[in-house]
Design an enzyme around this catalytic site. Structure first.
Site, PDB file in Angstrom:
ATOM      1  N   SER B  94       0.831  -1.201   0.000  1.00 52.19           N
ATOM      2  CA  SER B  94       0.000   0.000   0.000  1.00 52.19           C
ATOM      3  C   SER B  94       0.872   1.261   0.000  1.00 52.19           C
ATOM      4  O   SER B  94       1.752   1.368  -0.848  1.00 52.19           O
ATOM      5  CB  SER B  94      -0.914  -0.073   1.221  1.00 52.19           C
ATOM      6  OG  SER B  94      -1.975   0.833   1.089  1.00 52.19           O
ATOM      7  N   ASP B 216      -9.451  -4.353  -6.262  1.00 51.21           N
ATOM      8  CA  ASP B 216      -8.879  -3.572  -5.159  1.00 51.21           C
ATOM      9  C   ASP B 216      -9.384  -2.138  -5.279  1.00 51.21           C
ATOM     10  O   ASP B 216      -9.033  -1.431  -6.211  1.00 51.21           O
ATOM     11  CB  ASP B 216      -7.344  -3.610  -5.246  1.00 51.21           C
ATOM     12  CG  ASP B 216      -6.683  -2.862  -4.098  1.00 51.21           C
ATOM     13  OD1 ASP B 216      -7.404  -2.210  -3.311  1.00 51.21           O
ATOM     14  OD2 ASP B 216      -5.442  -2.931  -3.997  1.00 51.21           O
ATOM     15  N   HIS B 244      -7.528  -5.422  -0.957  1.00 51.63           N
ATOM     16  CA  HIS B 244      -6.309  -4.629  -0.884  1.00 51.63           C
ATOM     17  C   HIS B 244      -5.202  -5.305  -0.081  1.00 51.63           C
ATOM     18  O   HIS B 244      -4.090  -4.819  -0.035  1.00 51.63           O
ATOM     19  CB  HIS B 244      -6.639  -3.257  -0.270  1.00 51.63           C
ATOM     20  CG  HIS B 244      -5.509  -2.287  -0.300  1.00 51.63           C
ATOM     21  ND1 HIS B 244      -4.873  -1.924  -1.478  1.00 51.63           N
ATOM     22  CD2 HIS B 244      -4.868  -1.604   0.683  1.00 51.63           C
ATOM     23  CE1 HIS B 244      -3.912  -1.052  -1.200  1.00 51.63           C
ATOM     24  NE2 HIS B 244      -3.890  -0.845   0.102  1.00 51.63           N
TER      25      HIS B 244
END
Lengths: 373, 262
Positions: B94, B216, B244
């Site tokens: 991320s 995602d 995610h």
């Protein structure tokens, strides 16, 4: 066979429970949803099935679900008490509190995840208001602190800036005095007045600075020692006798023990108390000053005759900027007693006052032995 | 070492090369609990918490320093230098994908390979660029974060922070993997979702692999492809994993993709 057999009862409990239920398969897609949740959201069952839970949340909730809730569910197997917002078919927000738990096989493989949803419109609104009002308060507090800090810095700077010109005036007067240029009685009187005013002004500035220092966090700092205190007390009384030659100040000092204190500060305290007595006491009566050590306590008092302090004023006497009724020319800043009480407190002692038609008496008491702290 | 305590650095495994795992916005190094152990046989595995997350030293949280991703990248560089890393593998999930990328620009000697899991160079739409979110939505997120405090209370913080590994705290450990000071959580969310690193991508000189999940919503396929198109010589692998956090939902797929690349 009853019409309300156990199977039907459980089905009814699932469908029409006063909370929303849904189950999510191991692939993350919704497999079941109860009638309560479809009624609350206005979204039909077949619209739920096969889709992901986050698709029914608002965007903030979706991000939160992906970054917090889904990972937590995987790491600890459950989550409790999460605030979420469903988006209804009508496009409205449905605030809920949700719990969820994974159900796993004996070998640890995920079977499904059960989610319970409780409608929490009022609760969430209430919590939102609490959060809002807290942040309002914090904002207000921050502004308040900033203002207060600025104000006190201003006072401190002002105090310093006032001292310099005063020092110049004082030096000028001293030069004139030494030069002998002024001979006439009238001129010499002017010189005396200048000196008296400089002293008074200097005291006022000291008070402002002490007050600012006390309020700027550190409080009044002490440098204690056990050298004899009496000479300091005598010196303070002498100074005030010189400043007010027409007044009588009677002293009785009986210091049999050493007093561990900041002698300069105690001198300041006494000076403030006598100054107060001279200002407010009856002009034709003596001011009594006493000090003694007795029973482990150091006591210092100043008493004067005259009008008693009004009851209303008694309560606020030690507050900063409190000023009694006096002639304008004698008006101070109202910091003398406040600073005296601060000095008393810094010594672990206290300053009290009693006032009757016979006598007004300020008494400072402090323990001779400081409690270990 | 101070840096290692500050970032709650944990090391395990054997091997010459190091593999550094960096967690994203939301939780802490536990995000790698199903992936990192798989590399302990061949790598020196390094896990850490960003300051403000997990078992990091909250007193080290500096509002100004951490108001941009550079503050976090500087920490990665400090950790790398403290451990004497060279030619290591950086695996960032991320927002830590971009944090690692910035760290590699600051100290190119530290890392020899980078694996970016669900990266996004910018989350907010901008003209033709599709980040996936509007500014308004991000503002709503920041507000929404206050609705979930994860059971955070100031009184409890010391016991959690001081003892992240003590299971006997039992009930109190609930949510602890994702719990932090709400003010810090909000600030980290702001930094993350308002970041724009599009202009940094083409400066990357280290071989880079992008792991792109399906479905995602945080970092869409489009966003992943953008990153791939801008980082010279980078490769992209599309995972079957959805959501995610493939490091939790499909660790085996993530492990094999990383293994194949390094």
């Amino acid at each position: 066979m009853s019409e309300f057999g156990p199977v039907d009862e459980y089905k009814d409990l699932f469908e029409n429970a006063p909370c929303g239920y849904l189950t999510i398969g191991s692939d993350g897609r919704i497999t079941k949803v109860n009638a309560t949740l479809t009624a609350w959201t206005g979204i039909e069952t077949d619209k739920f099935i096969g889709r992901r839970l986050h698709q029914f949340l608002n965007m903030a909730g979706r991000i939160y679900y992906e970054t917090h809730i889904a990972p937590l569910l995987r790491m600890q197997g459950f989550f409790n008490e999460f605030a979420l917002d469903f988006e209804t078919a009508a496009g409205e927000r449905l605030p809920v509190i949700a719990n969820a738990a994974e159900r796993r096989n004996v070998d640890g493989t995920l079977l499904f995840t059960a989610v319970v949803v409780i409608k929490a419109t009022d609760r969430r609104r209430y919590e939102r208001q609490l959060v809002d009002s807290r942040s309002e308060l914090q904002k207000g507090l921050a502004t308040e602190r900033e203002t207060a800090e600025l104000r006190e810095q201003f006072i401190a700077v002002l105090g310093h800036d006032l001292r310099n010109p005063l020092a110049a005036i004082s030096a000028g007067a001293r030069i004139l005095q030494r030069s002998g240029a002024l001979q006439e009685h009238k001129h010499l009187r002017v010189l005396d007045m200048i000196n008296t005013t400089v002293t008074r002004m200097s005291d006022l500035i000291d008070h402002i600075l002490d007050f600012a220092r006390g309020r700027l966090g550190g409080g009044i700092t002490l440098s204690r020692d056990s050298r004899p205190l009496e000479p300091i007390l005598e010196q303070v009384v002498d100074e005030l006798r010189t400043a007010a030659p027409q007044r009588v100040i009677e002293t009785s000092f009986e210091l049999t023990e050493r007093v561990d204190c900041d002698r300069t500060r105690i001198g300041q305290l006494l000076s403030n108390l006598i100054g107060n007595a001279l200002t407010h006491g009856a002009a034709d009566q003596p001011v009594h000053v006493g000090a003694k050590t007795e029973g482990g306590v150091f006591e210092l008092w100043v008493a004067n005759a005259g009008e008693p302090i009004p009851a209303a004023a008694m309560e606020r006497l030690f507050e900063p900027f409190f000023r009694g009724e006096v002639r304008d020319s004698r008006q101070g800043l109202g910091l003398g007693l406040h600073i005296a009480s601060q000095i008393a407190q810094a010594h672990g002692g206290r300053l009290d006052v009693t006032s009757t038609p016979d006598e007004t008496r300020f008494v400072f008491k402090m323990p001779l032995v400081q409690p270990a702290s | 070492m101070e840096v290692l305590a500050r970032n709650n650095v944990h090391m395990s495994g054997r091997g010459e090369r190091a593999m550094v795992f960096a967690h994203g916005f939301g939780c802490d190094q536990n995000m790698w609990r199903f992936v990192a152990p798989e590399f302990e046989g061949d790598f020196k595995v390094v896990l850490f918490d960003h300051v403000g997350a997990g078992g990091s030293d909250l007193t080290a949280y500096d509002k100004t320093k951490y108001s941009t991703l550079h503050g976090y990248a500087d920490d990665v560089v400090e950790i790398g230098r403290a451990l004497g890393l060279k030619d290591a593998v950086f695996v960032g999930h991320s927002v830590s994908a971009m944090i690692g990328l910035l760290a590699s620009l600051k100290a190119p000697e530290l890392f020899g390979r980078m694996v970016l899991v669900g990266p996004s160079a910018r989350y907010i739409d901008d003209g033709d660029y599709v980040g996936g979110f509007s500014e308004k939505q991000i503002a709503e997120l920041l507000e929404f974060l206050e609705d979930n405090h994860m059971g955070w209370s100031a009184a409890m913080a010391p016991s959690i922070m001081g003892n992240p590994d003590r299971p006997e705290l039992g009930e109190e450990l609930t949510n602890s993997f994702c719990r932090t000071d709400p003010e810090i959580a909000k600030a980290f969310a702001r930094v993350t979702f308002t970041s724009d690193n599009r202009d940094d991508l083409d400066k990357v000189t280290i071989p880079t692999l992008i792991l792109q999940c399906s479905e995602d919503i945080i970092a869409s396929e489009e966003v992943g492809k953008f990153v791939r198109s801008r980082i010279p010589g980078s490769e992209i692998v599309f995972l079957k994993a959805t959501g995610h956090c493939p490091n939790l939902s499909a660790p085996a797929e993530v492990v094999s993709a990383i293994r194949a690349y390094v």
